[in-house]
Design a protein around this motif. Structure first.
Motif, PDB file in Angstrom:
ATOM      1  N   GLN A  98      22.450  18.426 -31.084  1.00  0.00           N
ATOM      2  CA  GLN A  98      21.743  18.186 -32.458  1.00  0.00           C
ATOM      3  C   GLN A  98      22.487  17.338 -31.780  1.00  0.00           C
ATOM      4  OE1 GLN A  98      23.871  20.557 -34.637  1.00  0.00           O
ATOM      5  NE2 GLN A  98      22.147  22.213 -35.064  1.00  0.00           N
ATOM      6  N   ASN A  99      23.430  16.840 -31.703  1.00  0.00           N
ATOM      7  CA  ASN A  99      24.544  15.325 -31.451  1.00  0.00           C
ATOM      8  C   ASN A  99      23.874  14.138 -30.414  1.00  0.00           C
ATOM      9  OD1 ASN A  99      25.818  16.195 -33.380  1.00  0.00           O
ATOM     10  ND2 ASN A  99      27.923  16.637 -31.916  1.00  0.00           N
ATOM     11  N   LYS A 100      22.879  14.843 -29.392  1.00  0.00           N
ATOM     12  CA  LYS A 100      22.642  14.044 -28.286  1.00  0.00           C
ATOM     13  C   LYS A 100      21.383  13.280 -29.057  1.00  0.00           C
ATOM     14  CE  LYS A 100      20.601  14.268 -24.010  1.00  0.00           C
ATOM     15  NZ  LYS A 100      19.634  15.119 -23.165  1.00  0.00           N
ATOM     16  N   LYS A 101      21.400  11.815 -29.007  1.00  0.00           N
ATOM     17  CA  LYS A 101      20.552  10.896 -28.702  1.00  0.00           C
ATOM     18  C   LYS A 101      19.711  10.589 -28.235  1.00  0.00           C
ATOM     19  CE  LYS A 101      23.669   8.605 -32.021  1.00  0.00           C
ATOM     20  NZ  LYS A 101      24.777   6.897 -31.682  1.00  0.00           N
ATOM     21  N   TYR A 102      18.290  10.851 -28.548  1.00  0.00           N
ATOM     22  CA  TYR A 102      17.393  10.627 -27.705  1.00  0.00           C
ATOM     23  C   TYR A 102      16.684   9.157 -28.031  1.00  0.00           C
ATOM     24  CZ  TYR A 102      17.193  15.556 -27.264  1.00  0.00           C
ATOM     25  OH  TYR A 102      16.979  16.661 -27.193  1.00  0.00           O
ATOM     26  N   SER A 103      16.382   8.248 -26.942  1.00  0.00           N
ATOM     27  CA  SER A 103      15.923   7.080 -26.374  1.00  0.00           C
ATOM     28  C   SER A 103      14.294   6.849 -26.954  1.00  0.00           C
ATOM     29  CB  SER A 103      16.385   5.943 -25.827  1.00  0.00           C
ATOM     30  OG  SER A 103      16.752   6.680 -24.755  1.00  0.00           O
ATOM     31  N   SER A 104      14.129   6.417 -27.452  1.00  0.00           N
ATOM     32  CA  SER A 104      12.559   5.479 -26.999  1.00  0.00           C
ATOM     33  C   SER A 104      12.134   4.470 -26.723  1.00  0.00           C
ATOM     34  CB  SER A 104      11.630   5.901 -28.738  1.00  0.00           C
ATOM     35  OG  SER A 104      11.989   4.744 -29.548  1.00  0.00           O
ATOM     36  N   GLY A 105      11.157   4.659 -25.795  1.00  0.00           N
ATOM     37  CA  GLY A 105      10.963   3.937 -25.218  1.00  0.00           C
ATOM     38  C   GLY A 105       9.791   4.072 -23.493  1.00  0.00           C
ATOM     39  N   PHE A 106       9.763   3.391 -22.766  1.00  0.00           N
ATOM     40  CA  PHE A 106       8.820   3.574 -21.374  1.00  0.00           C
ATOM     41  C   PHE A 106      10.409   4.698 -20.380  1.00  0.00           C
ATOM     42  CE2 PHE A 106       6.395   0.493 -23.735  1.00  0.00           C
ATOM     43  CZ  PHE A 106       5.283   1.465 -24.013  1.00  0.00           C
ATOM     44  N   THR A 107       9.823   4.682 -19.242  1.00  0.00           N
ATOM     45  CA  THR A 107      10.797   5.315 -18.354  1.00  0.00           C
ATOM     46  C   THR A 107      10.156   3.957 -17.486  1.00  0.00           C
ATOM     47  OG1 THR A 107       8.815   6.413 -17.207  1.00  0.00           O
ATOM     48  CG2 THR A 107      10.496   7.277 -19.022  1.00  0.00           C
ATOM     49  N   LEU A 108      10.783   4.057 -16.274  1.00  0.00           N
ATOM     50  CA  LEU A 108      11.010   2.786 -15.132  1.00  0.00           C
ATOM     51  C   LEU A 108       9.579   3.464 -13.919  1.00  0.00           C
ATOM     52  CD1 LEU A 108      12.048   0.961 -13.580  1.00  0.00           C
ATOM     53  CD2 LEU A 108      13.566   2.370 -12.373  1.00  0.00           C
ATOM     54  N   ILE A 109       8.665   4.568 -14.166  1.00  0.00           N
ATOM     55  CA  ILE A 109       8.033   5.003 -13.915  1.00  0.00           C
ATOM     56  C   ILE A 109       6.758   4.100 -14.289  1.00  0.00           C
ATOM     57  CG2 ILE A 109       6.520   7.122 -12.838  1.00  0.00           C
ATOM     58  CD1 ILE A 109       9.090   6.720 -11.255  1.00  0.00           C
ATOM     59  N   ILE A 123       3.939   1.296 -13.010  1.00  0.00           N
ATOM     60  CA  ILE A 123       2.279   2.287 -12.742  1.00  0.00           C
ATOM     61  C   ILE A 123       1.442   0.935 -13.102  1.00  0.00           C
ATOM     62  CG2 ILE A 123       0.970   3.578 -13.894  1.00  0.00           C
ATOM     63  CD1 ILE A 123       2.592   5.546 -13.445  1.00  0.00           C
ATOM     64  N   VAL A 124       2.171   0.884 -14.488  1.00  0.00           N
ATOM     65  CA  VAL A 124       1.735  -0.289 -15.479  1.00  0.00           C
ATOM     66  C   VAL A 124       1.738  -1.996 -14.165  1.00  0.00           C
ATOM     67  CG1 VAL A 124       1.723  -2.216 -17.090  1.00  0.00           C
ATOM     68  CG2 VAL A 124       1.814  -0.267 -17.532  1.00  0.00           C
ATOM     69  N   VAL A 125       2.505  -2.371 -14.171  1.00  0.00           N
ATOM     70  CA  VAL A 125       2.702  -3.477 -12.686  1.00  0.00           C
ATOM     71  C   VAL A 125       1.918  -3.385 -11.474  1.00  0.00           C
ATOM     72  CG1 VAL A 125       4.413  -4.446 -12.207  1.00  0.00           C
ATOM     73  CG2 VAL A 125       4.669  -4.586 -13.833  1.00  0.00           C
ATOM     74  N   ALA A 126       2.065  -2.185 -11.447  1.00  0.00           N
ATOM     75  CA  ALA A 126       0.815  -1.802  -9.538  1.00  0.00           C
ATOM     76  C   ALA A 126      -1.044  -2.058 -10.264  1.00  0.00           C
ATOM     77  CB  ALA A 126       0.862  -0.647  -9.599  1.00  0.00           C
ATOM     78  N   ILE A 127      -0.832  -1.227 -12.045  1.00  0.00           N
ATOM     79  CA  ILE A 127      -2.379  -2.446 -12.574  1.00  0.00           C
ATOM     80  C   ILE A 127      -2.519  -3.048 -12.787  1.00  0.00           C
ATOM     81  CG2 ILE A 127      -4.296  -1.649 -14.067  1.00  0.00           C
ATOM     82  CD1 ILE A 127      -2.755   1.612 -14.476  1.00  0.00           C
ATOM     83  N   ILE A 128      -1.604  -3.557 -13.483  1.00  0.00           N
ATOM     84  CA  ILE A 128      -1.623  -5.292 -12.876  1.00  0.00           C
ATOM     85  C   ILE A 128      -2.258  -5.965 -11.923  1.00  0.00           C
ATOM     86  CG2 ILE A 128      -1.313  -7.641 -13.587  1.00  0.00           C
ATOM     87  CD1 ILE A 128       0.175  -5.829 -16.228  1.00  0.00           C
ATOM     88  N   ALA A 129      -1.312  -5.902 -11.067  1.00  0.00           N
ATOM     89  CA  ALA A 129      -1.742  -6.154  -9.561  1.00  0.00           C
ATOM     90  C   ALA A 129      -2.677  -6.346  -8.888  1.00  0.00           C
ATOM     91  CB  ALA A 129      -0.629  -5.630  -8.753  1.00  0.00           C
ATOM     92  N   VAL A 130      -3.334  -4.669  -9.226  1.00  0.00           N
ATOM     93  CA  VAL A 130      -5.073  -4.610  -8.908  1.00  0.00           C
ATOM     94  C   VAL A 130      -5.378  -5.266  -9.382  1.00  0.00           C
ATOM     95  CG1 VAL A 130      -6.374  -2.555  -8.084  1.00  0.00           C
ATOM     96  CG2 VAL A 130      -4.026  -2.353  -8.052  1.00  0.00           C
ATOM     97  N   LEU A 131      -5.669  -5.370 -10.670  1.00  0.00           N
ATOM     98  CA  LEU A 131      -7.004  -5.729 -11.106  1.00  0.00           C
ATOM     99  C   LEU A 131      -6.472  -7.789 -11.215  1.00  0.00           C
ATOM    100  CD1 LEU A 131      -6.207  -4.439 -14.812  1.00  0.00           C
ATOM    101  CD2 LEU A 131      -8.239  -4.477 -13.015  1.00  0.00           C
TER     102      LEU A 131
END
Length: 135
Positions: free
Chosen positions: A5-16, A20-28
């Motif tokens: 109950q005390n653990k804070k969950y952080s929202s956002g993007f993971t490194l993976i 993946i987004v950077v790889a897709i941009i590189a291919v395009l």
């Protein structure tokens, strides 16, 4: 023991996910960049074509007054201003010894020289355009 109950969950993007987004941009980018350069070269061809037609019009004006093309290259400043406005093409002209025909040539220079399909564009007094794929 960790209290869930005390653990804070952080929202956002993971490194993976970011990788993946950077790889897709590189291919395009890899796919689209050559196509973009090809379109830029095609657009720059209009400068060479327009200069050919401009010089041709002035050659015809000279011929209408003098009944010969001999001397038209000096009259039109082709010999003193041989480059197009943005320096993508080198202009040149050949007048026959009889003075009754001419061939104007636009040769790609600088960054436009990579345009191997239309490295040289020509136009003559009859209106023959070469190569036809560049017009």
């Amino acid at each position: 023991m960790i209290n869930k109950q005390n653990k804070k969950y952080s929202s956002g993007f993971t490194l993976i996910e970011l990788m993946i987004v950077v790889a897709i941009i590189a291919v395009l980018t890899t796919i689209s960049y050559p196509m973009y350069n090809s379109q830029i070269q095609k657009a720059r061809r209009s400068e060479g074509r327009n200069s050919l037609l401009d010089f041709s019009m002035r050659f015809e004006e000279f011929y209408g007054t003098n009944y010969t093309y001999t001397g038209a290259d000096v009259y039109t400043n082709l010999s003193t201003k041989p480059k197009t406005e943005n320096n993508y093409y080198q202009m040149s002209g050949v007048i026959s010894s009889a003075g009754d025909t001419y061939t104007l040539t636009a040769t790609a220079i600088n960054s436009q020289a990579k345009d191997t399909d239309c490295a040289t564009i020509t136009f003559d007094q009859v209106g023959t355009k070469s190569p036809t794929t560049c017009w």
